[in-house]
Design an enzyme around this catalytic site. Structure first.
Site, PDB file in Angstrom:
ATOM      1  N   ASP A 276      -3.988  -0.017  -2.178  1.00 39.41           N
ATOM      2  CA  ASP A 276      -4.589  -1.333  -1.964  1.00 39.41           C
ATOM      3  C   ASP A 276      -4.557  -1.644  -0.464  1.00 39.41           C
ATOM      4  OD1 ASP A 276      -5.397  -3.979  -1.967  1.00 39.41           O
ATOM      5  OD2 ASP A 276      -4.258  -4.495  -3.766  1.00 39.41           O
ATOM      6  N   ARG A 278      -5.949  -4.259   1.047  1.00 37.36           N
ATOM      7  CA  ARG A 278      -6.301  -5.644   1.371  1.00 37.36           C
ATOM      8  C   ARG A 278      -5.200  -6.379   2.137  1.00 37.36           C
ATOM      9  NH1 ARG A 278      -8.015  -7.456  -4.547  1.00 37.36           N
ATOM     10  NH2 ARG A 278      -6.380  -5.946  -4.990  1.00 37.36           N
TER      11      ARG A 278
HETATM   12  N1  LIG Z   1     -10.712   1.174  -4.518  1.00 32.39           N
HETATM   13  C1  LIG Z   1     -11.018   0.728  -5.750  1.00 32.39           C
HETATM   14  N2  LIG Z   1     -10.885   1.562  -6.813  1.00 32.39           N
HETATM   15  C2  LIG Z   1     -11.201   1.115  -8.036  1.00 32.39           C
HETATM   16  O1  LIG Z   1     -11.052   1.947  -9.070  1.00 32.39           O
HETATM   17  C3  LIG Z   1     -11.644  -0.186  -8.254  1.00 32.39           C
HETATM   18  N3  LIG Z   1     -11.955  -0.619  -9.496  1.00 32.39           N
HETATM   19  C4  LIG Z   1     -11.749  -1.026  -7.118  1.00 32.39           C
HETATM   20  N4  LIG Z   1     -12.167  -2.311  -7.289  1.00 32.39           N
HETATM   21  C5  LIG Z   1     -11.925  -3.362  -6.318  1.00 32.39           C
HETATM   22  O2  LIG Z   1     -10.694  -4.025  -6.592  1.00 32.39           O
HETATM   23  C6  LIG Z   1     -10.793  -5.373  -6.171  1.00 32.39           C
HETATM   24  C7  LIG Z   1     -10.344  -6.313  -7.283  1.00 32.39           C
HETATM   25  O3  LIG Z   1      -9.005  -6.088  -7.595  1.00 32.39           O
HETATM   26  P1  LIG Z   1      -8.021  -7.240  -8.156  1.00 32.39           P
HETATM   27  O4  LIG Z   1      -8.476  -7.558  -9.525  1.00 32.39           O
HETATM   28  O5  LIG Z   1      -8.154  -8.408  -7.224  1.00 32.39           O
HETATM   29  O6  LIG Z   1      -6.651  -6.654  -8.072  1.00 32.39           O
HETATM   30  C8  LIG Z   1     -12.225  -5.616  -5.764  1.00 32.39           C
HETATM   31  O7  LIG Z   1     -12.298  -5.522  -4.341  1.00 32.39           O
HETATM   32  C9  LIG Z   1     -12.961  -4.439  -6.380  1.00 32.39           C
HETATM   33  O8  LIG Z   1     -14.120  -4.085  -5.641  1.00 32.39           O
HETATM   34  N5  LIG Z   1     -11.444  -0.543  -5.898  1.00 32.39           N
END
Ligand SMILES: Nc1nc(O)c(N)c(N[C@@H]2O[C@H](COP(=O)(O)O)[C@@H](O)[C@H]2O)n1
Ligand SMILES: [Zn+2]
Length: 350
Positions: A276, A278
């Protein structure tokens, strides 16, 4: 060419820059209703005159009183007036932070007090005046632009956003560190004293706009907006941190690896990213702009709770947002729980 902002009357555009703008300033035990009240009162050593100006019902009346007692103005006033003005304008913005956000959002535009009555503090109406008030405002702006929370984002503009659940007001911000454009969708009146119901929603183009069932994002987004409208007030922050911060194209690469058996964490790591990426610290700027200090946070993600607490926001409650479990995202939700620490009821993911 340098762009210019001209201001004068407090009820016009950019009226918050005027000393006549309603902006209580507390100094020791005394609350001055506007910077004009304070500035005019400092001309006098006579306590009773100062009190009359302090108690003037409008800044205009404070100004008129100073003219009435012109004969009592202290002898060194012309020597000290600039430092008095500089001090009180700085305090005005230090204590009225919504105005500070607006001031910082003027960027590097020239600020001019367009006053035909004053060619020292203003431009004299013909542009030939010294504009000393404008210069002080630009100095104050340069100072606060470097300080937290004003250094994270700047506000650009706002507009109505009607949705299927209700009409929000959409505020646009630019994050200074990345240039990314973020949104705050505000519903109802936030200043009722209660903690605001909020969601920090990270962008997921595939889930939010393209109806993907691989994740839970789109389902959470709809429910969060509906919950805010049902609560009567709250904010949906739409954060442009696609793919947990790795971007859309890398998210497609991660999905490809997941199609071949990797889970969501393994896929990110195989691409050389952390699980992650972020960072929520810039949210402090948007929350401060909206004057939010205490929230009920809709999330299953404990990292978001920690990030907001670190930003000095009081979380009165975490509100679970368990939505959209389906055959396509079942493994993804289980990995969120086991590897990313998301909190789900067993009944939701079993
Ligand atoms: N890097 C990545 N891999 C995946 O498999 C994903 N599904 C995502 N999705 C991203 O996660 C964010 C939301 O996460 P939260 O629910 O807030 O923890 C959002 O940026 C999606 O694009 N990303
Ligand atoms: Zn998603």
């Amino acid at each position: 060419m340098i762009e210019e902002i001209q201001f004068y009357e407090p009820n016009e555009d950019y009226g918050y820059l005027s000393n006549f703008a309603d902006s209580p300033i507390q100094l020791s035990e005394v609350i001055w209703p506007t910077s004009e009240h304070y500035y005019q009162a400092q001309k006098f050593t006579d306590h009773s005159v100062q009190q009359k100006i302090l108690n003037a019902s409008t800044p205009d009346e404070a100004f008129q009183l100073s003219r009435k007692y012109d004969h009592l103005v202290k002898s060194d006033w012309m020597d000290v007036r600039h430092s008095v003005m500089r001090y009180i304008v700085f305090e005005k913005f230090r204590q009225n932070t919504h105005f500070t956000h607006l001031l910082v959002s003027t960027g590097d535009k020239l600020l001019t007090e367009h006053s035909h009555k004053d060619s020292y503090w203003g431009d004299g109406g013909d542009g030939k005046g010294q504009n000393e008030l404008g210069k002080i405002l630009m100095e104050v702006r340069d100072y606060f632009a470097q300080q937290e929370p004003f250094n994270y984002v700047h506000f650009v503009d706002s507009a109505k956003l009607p949705t299927q659940w209700g009409t929000f007001r959409m505020y646009g911000f630019v994050e200074h560190a990345t240039g990314k454009e973020h949104l705050a969708l505000v519903y109802g009146n936030l200043n009722g004293g209660e903690p605001a119901l909020i969601r920090l929603h990270s962008e997921c183009l595939t889930g939010d706009a393209l109806f993907s069932a691989r994740c839970d994002c789109g389902f959470q987004l709809s429910r969060a907006m509906e919950n805010i409208v049902n609560a009567g007030h709250g904010v949906l922050f739409y954060l442009r941190q696609e793919g947990r911060g790795i971007g859309l194209i890398n998210k497609i690469r991660a999905y490809h690896l997941q199609d071949n058996g990797a889970d969501t964490v393994e896929a990110n790591e195989a691409l050389g990213f952390a699980a992650d990426m972020r960072d929520y610290s810039f949210c402090k700027g948007m929350l401060s702009f909206l004057n939010i200090e205490s929230v009920k946070l809709m999330t299953n993600n404990p990292k978001k709770v920690k990030a907001l607490e670190k930003a000095g926001i009081h979380i009165s409650k975490r509100v679970p947002l368990q939505e959209g479990n389906n055959p396509h995202n079942h493994g993804y939700l289980k990995t969120k729980a086991s590897k990313l620490g998301h909190i789900f009821d067993n009944t939701f993911i079993e």
